[in-house]
Write an enzyme that holds these catalytic residues in place. Structure first.
Site, PDB file in Angstrom:
ATOM      1  N   ASP A  14       0.530  -1.098   0.215  1.00  0.00           N
ATOM      2  CA  ASP A  14      -0.088  -0.183  -0.244  1.00  0.00           C
ATOM      3  C   ASP A  14       1.032   0.759  -0.018  1.00  0.00           C
ATOM      4  OD1 ASP A  14      -2.173  -1.517   0.106  1.00  0.00           O
ATOM      5  OD2 ASP A  14      -2.002  -1.177   2.085  1.00  0.00           O
ATOM      6  N   GLU A 175     -11.304   0.737  -3.483  1.00  0.00           N
ATOM      7  CA  GLU A 175     -10.901   1.236  -2.551  1.00  0.00           C
ATOM      8  C   GLU A 175      -9.487   2.465  -2.548  1.00  0.00           C
ATOM      9  OE1 GLU A 175     -10.054  -2.430  -0.142  1.00  0.00           O
ATOM     10  OE2 GLU A 175      -8.224  -3.004  -2.291  1.00  0.00           O
TER      11      GLU A 175
END
Length: 506
Positions: A14, A175
């Site tokens: 991420d 997301e």
């Protein structure tokens, strides 16, 4: 010039990036490991050095009894008017928050909490001074997608209602939203498809941060979901940055598969060049795919691959590459009581428990590598244990350890795979320090020990596949760790580790 992907290997998922002058800063997720949110610095985008963590105290990062894939989800880093901001989600305790600092290598603020649902938050500082906070919708909503509000950056309070702005391009789990303003358009870039083999990056744009957003007709702009022959899979969850020469780049996560079937190193940080087409849409690496060996005429610096790490425990603090599981019990560790050693006291908590065992670990970053330590440990009771572990989570780990009592010490190797756990090798050893080694190749771990000046002796092995995400589930990667446990009772005998050596093997 050529460079190698991943640019940050091992369990560093991420990624988010920002540039301040000629300096780049990058953060990644950390889940239940402490300290939280590792932060890296670079001046060339391909050579990165970890400079610390954003979350270094229990008040910044309360974890409690958090399962390994709980805790801190995807962070975003941004810079505005002299301050760095890191925004993220503690899914186990509190929700969405941000911290800030004027020096990312030093102390960050206490959390500023934001009353907005979902995960994967991001900040966008507009030219008119407004600050927007994006996140996913709540997991219970019937309309998954991305939502946005305006906030007061000094207090974290929302100045508007939360508005649903984009559903994505049709993939599941929309997301990782990031908003950018480029050439008078507001671009909203997200991830879709789930952070597994169907992962992808999609993008939309609008003349307003509130939308409506026009989806790009050639989405996804980055994916390997139909590229099954690549050893890089699951690419997505991206952020973009403009360099000092006005070239654009994308950082994103992906994982390297072992034997083409599973992955155990975790999701890693990759880099690719970005161009803007004549219609104002981003094109990643020419065709939306990437490789391990990359080449770009925009890279002019040689990449230096880091393949060793050694710690002799001579300092009074641990190197920033080390992590604990959860909030550590500080009285279980000492770098002072026996100078030149890391002393670990075993608590009642074991590697099988959800909690914070007496464990200090470093990520495995290469398929082929070895780790070595020297352990001085004299167990007084049969329950006392200390050694080396390679661990995915509390249900999937292997260890080589010293156990027994003062009359009969043994070296054991134990495998734990789900509900199956057992000692697969055991040998009586003489008194004194013992060297422990775990060597890894793409398919197996090999467990070895040596007494005195003797050569290492292998006594067992274990397959890497049983420590993979495909078997264990979750969002993390494998660690090598030094540990001690009293298996339900605190150890009286300390475990002293003289050094730790990590080496990649060609």
């Amino acid at each position: 010039m050529k460079y190698q992907n991943p640019i940050i290997p091992g369990f560093y998922p991420d990624p988010s990036i920002c540039r301040v002058g000629e300096d780049y800063y990058l953060v990644t997720s950390s889940f239940s490991y402490f300290p939280g949110v590792p932060i890296f610095h670079s001046t060339d985008l391909i050579n990165w050095k970890q400079i610390g963590h954003c979350l270094n105290t229990a008040s910044q990062l309360p974890l409690g009894k958090t399962w390994r894939s709980g805790g801190i989800f995807a962070p975003t880093i941004r810079y505005h008017e002299g301050l760095f901001y890191m925004v993220t989600t503690n899914v186990s305790n509190g929700g969405n928050f941000y911290v800030y600092t004027d020096n990312p290598a030093k102390k960050w603020s206490e959390p500023v909490w934001v009353d907005q649902c979902g995960i994967d938050p991001s900040l966008f500082f507009d030219e008119d001074g407004r600050v927007y906070f994006t996140s996913t919708t709540d997991s219970t909503t019937s309309t998954p997608g991305i939502c946005l509000s305006e906030i007061d950056i000094k207090t974290g309070k929302r100045l508007t209602e939360v508005k649903y702005v984009w559903a994505g391009n049709g993939g599941r789990h929309p997301e990782a939203p990031h908003v950018y303003k480029i050439n008078n358009y507001y671009y909203l870039m997200i991830a879709e498809g789930g952070t597994e083999y169907g992962h992808m990056v999609t993008i939309a744009r609008s003349k307003s941060p509130w939308g409506p957003f026009e989806s790009y007709s050639n989405n996804p702009i980055l994916t390997h979901r139909n590229n099954g022959f690549s050893e890089i899979q699951g690419i997505g969850h991206a952020d973009i940055v403009e360099d000092i020469n006005r070239n654009w780049w994308m950082v994103f996560l992906g994982f390297r598969t072992a034997c083409g079937m599973y992955h155990h190193l975790g999701r890693e940080t990759f880099l690719a060049p970005v161009e803007w087409n004549e219609d104002g849409w981003p094109v990643v690496n020419g065709n939306g795919t990437v490789s391990l060996a990359m080449e770009s005429n925009k890279i002019t610096i040689k990449q230096i691959l880091i393949d060793t790490f050694e710690d002799n425990f001579d300092d009074n603090t641990l190197d920033c590459q080390w992590n604990f599981v959860g909030n550590p019990y500080k009285d279980m560790y000492s770098l002072i009581e026996r100078k030149g050693y890391l002393r670990i006291y075993g608590s009642e908590i074991t590697l099988n428990d959800i909690g914070s065992p007496s464990f200090v670990g470093k990520r495995q970053q290469h398929f082929n590598c070895s780790v070595e330590t020297l352990l001085d440990f004299k167990p007084e009771k049969i329950n006392e244990e200390a050694g080396f572990t390679v661990i995915m989570d509390e249900k999937h780990h292997y260890e080589i350890a010293v156990v027994g009592d003062s009359q009969n010490r043994k070296i054991i190797v134990r495998r734990t795979i789900g509900k199956l756990s057992g000692i697969v090798a055991a040998e009586v050893i003489e008194n004194g320090s013992v060297k422990l080694e775990i060597s890894a190749d793409i398919g197996e771990y090999h467990f070895k020990y040596a007494i005195g000046e003797n050569q290492f002796k292998e006594i067992a092995d274990g397959e890497t596949r049983y420590l993979s995400s495909e078997v264990a589930g979750g969002f993390i990667g494998v660690y090598f760790g030094l540990y001690a446990t009293g298996n339900g009772i605190r150890n009286n005998a300390p475990a002293d580790f003289e050094y730790f050596k990590y080496k990649a093997i060609e």
